[in-house]
Design a protein around this motif. Structure first.
Motif, PDB file in Angstrom:
ATOM      1  N   GLU A 152       0.575  -1.100   0.299  1.00 44.78           N
ATOM      2  CA  GLU A 152      -0.166  -0.051   0.369  1.00 44.78           C
ATOM      3  C   GLU A 152       0.728   1.071  -0.117  1.00 44.78           C
ATOM      4  OE1 GLU A 152      -3.565   0.687  -0.415  1.00 44.78           O
ATOM      5  OE2 GLU A 152      -3.244  -2.174  -1.200  1.00 44.78           O
ATOM      6  N   HIS A 153       1.748   1.430   0.960  1.00 44.52           N
ATOM      7  CA  HIS A 153       2.535   2.667   0.889  1.00 44.52           C
ATOM      8  C   HIS A 153       3.380   2.484  -0.464  1.00 44.52           C
ATOM      9  CE1 HIS A 153       2.871   2.197   5.289  1.00 44.52           C
ATOM     10  NE2 HIS A 153       2.292   3.346   4.793  1.00 44.52           N
ATOM     11  N   MET A 154       3.518   1.668  -0.986  1.00 46.49           N
ATOM     12  CA  MET A 154       4.467   1.278  -2.502  1.00 46.49           C
ATOM     13  C   MET A 154       3.396   2.118  -3.519  1.00 46.49           C
ATOM     14  SD  MET A 154       5.813  -1.315  -4.616  1.00 46.49           S
ATOM     15  CE  MET A 154       6.927  -1.095  -5.979  1.00 46.49           C
ATOM     16  N   LYS A 155       2.101   1.852  -3.809  1.00 45.90           N
ATOM     17  CA  LYS A 155       1.022   1.656  -4.205  1.00 45.90           C
ATOM     18  C   LYS A 155       1.096   3.685  -4.074  1.00 45.90           C
ATOM     19  CE  LYS A 155      -1.753  -2.298  -4.769  1.00 45.90           C
ATOM     20  NZ  LYS A 155      -2.930  -2.648  -5.315  1.00 45.90           N
ATOM     21  N   GLN A 156       1.064   4.121  -2.905  1.00 43.16           N
ATOM     22  CA  GLN A 156       0.748   5.416  -2.373  1.00 43.16           C
ATOM     23  C   GLN A 156       1.434   6.528  -2.830  1.00 43.16           C
ATOM     24  OE1 GLN A 156       0.462   6.657   1.635  1.00 43.16           O
ATOM     25  NE2 GLN A 156      -0.163   8.132   1.021  1.00 43.16           N
ATOM     26  N   TYR A 157       2.918   5.844  -3.310  1.00 38.27           N
ATOM     27  CA  TYR A 157       4.197   7.035  -3.236  1.00 38.27           C
ATOM     28  C   TYR A 157       4.081   6.663  -4.813  1.00 38.27           C
ATOM     29  CZ  TYR A 157       8.823   8.379  -4.598  1.00 38.27           C
ATOM     30  OH  TYR A 157       9.824   8.632  -4.119  1.00 38.27           O
ATOM     31  N   TYR A 158       3.542   5.517  -5.879  1.00 35.73           N
ATOM     32  CA  TYR A 158       4.119   6.015  -7.543  1.00 35.73           C
ATOM     33  C   TYR A 158       2.347   6.532  -8.244  1.00 35.73           C
ATOM     34  CZ  TYR A 158       3.660   3.133 -11.645  1.00 35.73           C
ATOM     35  OH  TYR A 158       3.345   3.484 -13.406  1.00 35.73           O
ATOM     36  N   THR A 159       1.569   6.609  -7.100  1.00 34.95           N
ATOM     37  CA  THR A 159       0.421   7.041  -7.263  1.00 34.95           C
ATOM     38  C   THR A 159       0.769   8.636  -7.250  1.00 34.95           C
ATOM     39  OG1 THR A 159      -1.664   5.386  -7.315  1.00 34.95           O
ATOM     40  CG2 THR A 159      -2.027   7.699  -7.026  1.00 34.95           C
ATOM     41  N   ILE A 160       1.176   9.117  -6.274  1.00 31.33           N
ATOM     42  CA  ILE A 160       1.256  10.173  -6.083  1.00 31.33           C
ATOM     43  C   ILE A 160       2.350  11.047  -7.457  1.00 31.33           C
ATOM     44  CG2 ILE A 160       3.036  12.514  -4.366  1.00 31.33           C
ATOM     45  CD1 ILE A 160       1.143  10.936  -2.582  1.00 31.33           C
ATOM     46  N   ALA A 161       3.793  10.060  -7.664  1.00 37.17           N
ATOM     47  CA  ALA A 161       4.825   9.717  -8.094  1.00 37.17           C
ATOM     48  C   ALA A 161       3.614  11.073  -9.951  1.00 37.17           C
ATOM     49  CB  ALA A 161       5.800   9.359  -8.073  1.00 37.17           C
ATOM     50  N   GLU A 162       3.345   9.426 -10.224  1.00 36.57           N
ATOM     51  CA  GLU A 162       2.924   9.531 -11.549  1.00 36.57           C
ATOM     52  C   GLU A 162       2.141  10.995 -11.299  1.00 36.57           C
ATOM     53  OE1 GLU A 162       2.998   7.531 -13.998  1.00 36.57           O
ATOM     54  OE2 GLU A 162       5.144   7.072 -13.637  1.00 36.57           O
ATOM     55  N   GLU A 163       1.352  11.291 -10.459  1.00 34.94           N
ATOM     56  CA  GLU A 163       0.404  12.673 -10.591  1.00 34.94           C
ATOM     57  C   GLU A 163       0.327  13.663 -10.353  1.00 34.94           C
ATOM     58  OE1 GLU A 163      -2.481  12.253  -7.699  1.00 34.94           O
ATOM     59  OE2 GLU A 163      -3.960  10.444  -8.369  1.00 34.94           O
ATOM     60  N   THR A 164       2.137  13.701 -10.081  1.00 33.69           N
ATOM     61  CA  THR A 164       3.295  14.897  -9.446  1.00 33.69           C
ATOM     62  C   THR A 164       4.530  15.383 -10.478  1.00 33.69           C
ATOM     63  OG1 THR A 164       4.308  14.727  -7.734  1.00 33.69           O
ATOM     64  CG2 THR A 164       2.094  14.579  -7.560  1.00 33.69           C
ATOM     65  N   SER A 165       4.587  14.693 -11.664  1.00 33.44           N
ATOM     66  CA  SER A 165       5.667  14.532 -12.134  1.00 33.44           C
ATOM     67  C   SER A 165       5.331  14.462 -13.882  1.00 33.44           C
ATOM     68  CB  SER A 165       7.089  13.211 -11.842  1.00 33.44           C
ATOM     69  OG  SER A 165       6.126  12.282 -12.437  1.00 33.44           O
ATOM     70  N   ARG A 166       6.176  14.965 -14.363  1.00 30.23           N
ATOM     71  CA  ARG A 166       6.393  15.626 -16.292  1.00 30.23           C
ATOM     72  C   ARG A 166       7.738  14.966 -17.176  1.00 30.23           C
ATOM     73  NH1 ARG A 166       2.002  14.666 -15.070  1.00 30.23           N
ATOM     74  NH2 ARG A 166      -0.036  15.946 -14.935  1.00 30.23           N
ATOM     75  N   VAL A 167       7.307  14.278 -18.081  1.00 24.28           N
ATOM     76  CA  VAL A 167       8.789  14.527 -18.669  1.00 24.28           C
ATOM     77  C   VAL A 167       9.445  16.051 -19.062  1.00 24.28           C
ATOM     78  CG1 VAL A 167       9.801  13.041 -21.062  1.00 24.28           C
ATOM     79  CG2 VAL A 167       8.012  11.942 -19.646  1.00 24.28           C
ATOM     80  N   VAL A 168      10.688  15.508 -19.011  1.00 25.49           N
ATOM     81  CA  VAL A 168      11.371  17.213 -19.397  1.00 25.49           C
ATOM     82  C   VAL A 168      12.225  16.220 -20.800  1.00 25.49           C
ATOM     83  CG1 VAL A 168      11.098  17.680 -17.271  1.00 25.49           C
ATOM     84  CG2 VAL A 168      13.616  16.400 -17.875  1.00 25.49           C
ATOM     85  N   PRO A 169      12.402  17.411 -21.422  1.00 20.93           N
ATOM     86  CA  PRO A 169      13.442  16.764 -21.965  1.00 20.93           C
ATOM     87  C   PRO A 169      14.813  16.302 -22.348  1.00 20.93           C
ATOM     88  CG  PRO A 169      13.098  19.376 -22.276  1.00 20.93           C
ATOM     89  CD  PRO A 169      11.960  18.893 -21.634  1.00 20.93           C
ATOM     90  N   THR A 170      15.102  15.687 -22.891  1.00 24.56           N
ATOM     91  CA  THR A 170      16.880  15.289 -22.832  1.00 24.56           C
ATOM     92  C   THR A 170      17.520  16.020 -23.540  1.00 24.56           C
ATOM     93  OG1 THR A 170      18.135  13.899 -21.910  1.00 24.56           O
ATOM     94  CG2 THR A 170      16.098  13.317 -23.044  1.00 24.56           C
ATOM     95  N   LEU A 171      18.911  16.189 -23.546  1.00 27.84           N
ATOM     96  CA  LEU A 171      19.358  16.724 -24.848  1.00 27.84           C
ATOM     97  C   LEU A 171      19.665  15.072 -25.738  1.00 27.84           C
ATOM     98  CD1 LEU A 171      21.398  18.135 -26.419  1.00 27.84           C
ATOM     99  CD2 LEU A 171      23.020  18.395 -24.462  1.00 27.84           C
ATOM    100  N   VAL A 172      20.319  14.011 -25.031  1.00 28.12           N
ATOM    101  CA  VAL A 172      20.242  12.821 -26.039  1.00 28.12           C
ATOM    102  C   VAL A 172      19.532  12.499 -26.488  1.00 28.12           C
ATOM    103  CG1 VAL A 172      21.335  10.030 -25.315  1.00 28.12           C
ATOM    104  CG2 VAL A 172      21.612  12.342 -24.095  1.00 28.12           C
ATOM    105  N   LYS A 173      18.408  13.266 -26.759  1.00 36.89           N
ATOM    106  CA  LYS A 173      17.367  12.802 -27.735  1.00 36.89           C
ATOM    107  C   LYS A 173      17.916  13.315 -28.850  1.00 36.89           C
ATOM    108  CE  LYS A 173      13.672  10.246 -26.994  1.00 36.89           C
ATOM    109  NZ  LYS A 173      12.073   9.427 -26.757  1.00 36.89           N
TER     110      LYS A 173
END
Length: 497
Positions: A393-414
């Motif tokens: 349950e703690h993992m699910k909570q961390y994973y859910t908040i992480a997915e909701e509050t993060s966005r993919v940023v551009p990366t120079l390598v690509k």
């Protein structure tokens, strides 16, 4: 069926050998807890008299130490001809130790790439060998396709490293529910002012025994992660740790958002709300003191979950998003980026056995992946494992908040094919962002605004120099179509071509 090698890479000469004297080498006990300053790896044991070989493995996976110990028992039972000699260091200890060992020609059979070093550089310097000839097609096919990337796991047709886990942000805040209740904090804080006030209440209630915030201030990388995530959550355009992006043509270290983030940290210091041991302890030590009830908040990653569930099953804690400045909404932190992990030393005398170890790490028979997913240590790069075993349950909570509050940023390598050359060329500017945060916490830096301006100016100059040195257009560091509230997509890269 073996994977066929479709090409070859020209490798530069092995780093000139030097002696390993003075590194404080000590043998691992195999229990995964060698995190002291003098922890290292003993000299190679090539083969015992009974024909048993020794595989030496070194990494920093303290968040899965218990699972790794159990894995080693099962692996050795299934491979009686192989003895595992495992040493675990902190991230900071690892980099210096592994460089010294490789320079001496005594590198372990299996080890990860140090934080901040690119796969291309490691291969050019003769650290790793391709694993294609030693692993099966079935092994690669079980991974999530997103667990592979050019310059991270692969170079052309050659496969060099595996990733330990799918990338998840490492900057969410844990909070002790019981401590907050005792201090009269009835709502989980979301803003700077709410967080600071909660820390004040806890520190006053604690009377020198309990503080608002604790962290591994001794580890510069953890201080860097905290500062970057706070600045991004404040609305700033900031690259992920060890990555490079410009904002309006300059290194974004003296932006308003970064100043606000460091001002927030300084405010906690001024209030006396940061645990006094913070500047002298590592992340694992901070995790332990948090679990022992010495602080209400801790900024770390999902790896804490399994450790606390195993060692502190009664710990009553929750997970919260990175706090933001008052009045700020619709902002996000940098999503985790895929990173290289374990590879086989180029000079290993036992590459076949080392590959067996790698494949076993991801084999359900040995239980390492599922035990980490079940316990909440990490999200596996084997989709089938996550589907079957993500129940914590703690993992699910961390994973859910992480997915909701993060966005993919551009990366120079690509974006630019010269990016890896750039990363190999660019030099760290000191004091770094992490060092400035350390200075704020230790109170050796009071004028952080000037320190950030100097860092931004000197870093911009260095990035321009490195770009010119490798023939890369400096403007490649700028992503004018980047909206920090949205994931940066392949289509966004295409519009810049």
């Amino acid at each position: 069926m073996k994977l066929k090698r479709l090409g070859t890479l020209l490798l530069t000469a092995i780093i000139a050998a030097t002696t390993l004297a003075g590194c404080g080498a000590m043998p691992s006990t195999g229990n995964g807890n060698e995190t002291g300053e003098n922890a290292s790896v003993i000299a190679a044991t090539e083969e015992n008299t009974d024909g048993q070989i020794t595989l030496r493995v070194v990494d920093w996976s303290d968040g899965s130490a218990t699972q790794r110990e159990e894995f080693h028992k099962k692996f050795e039972e299934a491979h009686p001809d192989i003895k595992i000699e495992y040493t675990m260091l902190t991230v900071d200890q690892f980099k210096n130790t592994i460089v010294t060992m490789i320079k001496s020609g005594e590198g372990p059979d299996l080890f990860p790439i140090p934080v901040g070093l690119t796969l291309n550089t490691a291969v050019e310097e003769g650290w790793f060998q391709p694993i294609n000839d030693y692993v099966t097609d079935e092994f690669r096919n079980k991974f999530d396709p997103e667990a592979f990337a050019e310059g991270v796991t692969d170079i052309g047709d050659e496969w060099y490293t595996v990733t330990e886990q799918m990338p998840i942000i490492q900057c969410l805040f844990f909070y002790n529910k019981d401590i907050l209740n005792q201090a009269g904090v009835t709502e989980v804080p979301t803003t700077y002012s709410e967080f600071r006030e909660a820390c004040k209440k806890v520190t006053e209630m604690g009377n020198g025994n309990v503080y608002g915030l604790i962290d591994g201030g001794k580890q510069m990388n953890r201080m860097d992660v905290m500062a970057r995530s706070l600045a991004a959550a404040a609305g700033g355009k900031v690259a992920a740790t060890q990555k490079v992006l410009t904002d309006n043509g300059v290194a974004p270290y003296d932006s308003k958002e970064m100043n606000d983030a460091l001002g927030f940290i300084k405010g906690l210091v001024d209030d006396g709300s940061i645990h006094p041991d913070t500047i002298n302890i590592s992340a694992p030590e901070a995790r332990e003191l948090f679990a022992q009830g010495q602080a209400a908040f801790l900024c770390q990653g999902m790896w804490c979950v399994s450790q606390w569930d195993a060692n502190y099953p009664d710990l009553n804690y929750g997970v919260m998003a990175v706090p933001v400045p008052d009045g700020v909404t619709n902002t996000y932190v940098q999503a985790g980026e895929l990173s290289p992990w374990m590879g086989i030393y180029k000079q290993s005398k036992h590459p076949k056995e080392a590959a067996e170890y790698l494949m076993a790490l991801y084999d359900e028979q040995y239980g390492y992946q599922q035990s980490n997913v079940e316990s909440g240590s990490f999200v596996s790069c084997i989709p089938e494992i996550n589907e079957k075993y993500m129940t914590n349950e703690h993992m699910k909570q961390y994973y859910t908040i992480a997915e909701e509050t993060s966005r993919v940023v551009p990366t120079l390598v690509k974006r630019d094919e010269k990016a890896n050359d750039f990363y190999a060329e660019v030099k760290d500017v000191q004091p770094s962002l992490g060092a400035i945060v350390q200075g704020i916490i230790s109170q050796s830096i009071t004028d952080y605004d000037s320190a950030l301006k100097t860092l931004a100016n000197d870093t911009t100059t260095e990035w321009k120099r490195a770009s010119e040195a490798v023939g890369m257009d400096y403007s490649s560091l700028e992503f004018p179509n980047w909206d920090a509230t949205k994931d940066y997509t392949d289509a966004d890269y295409e519009t810049l071509k």
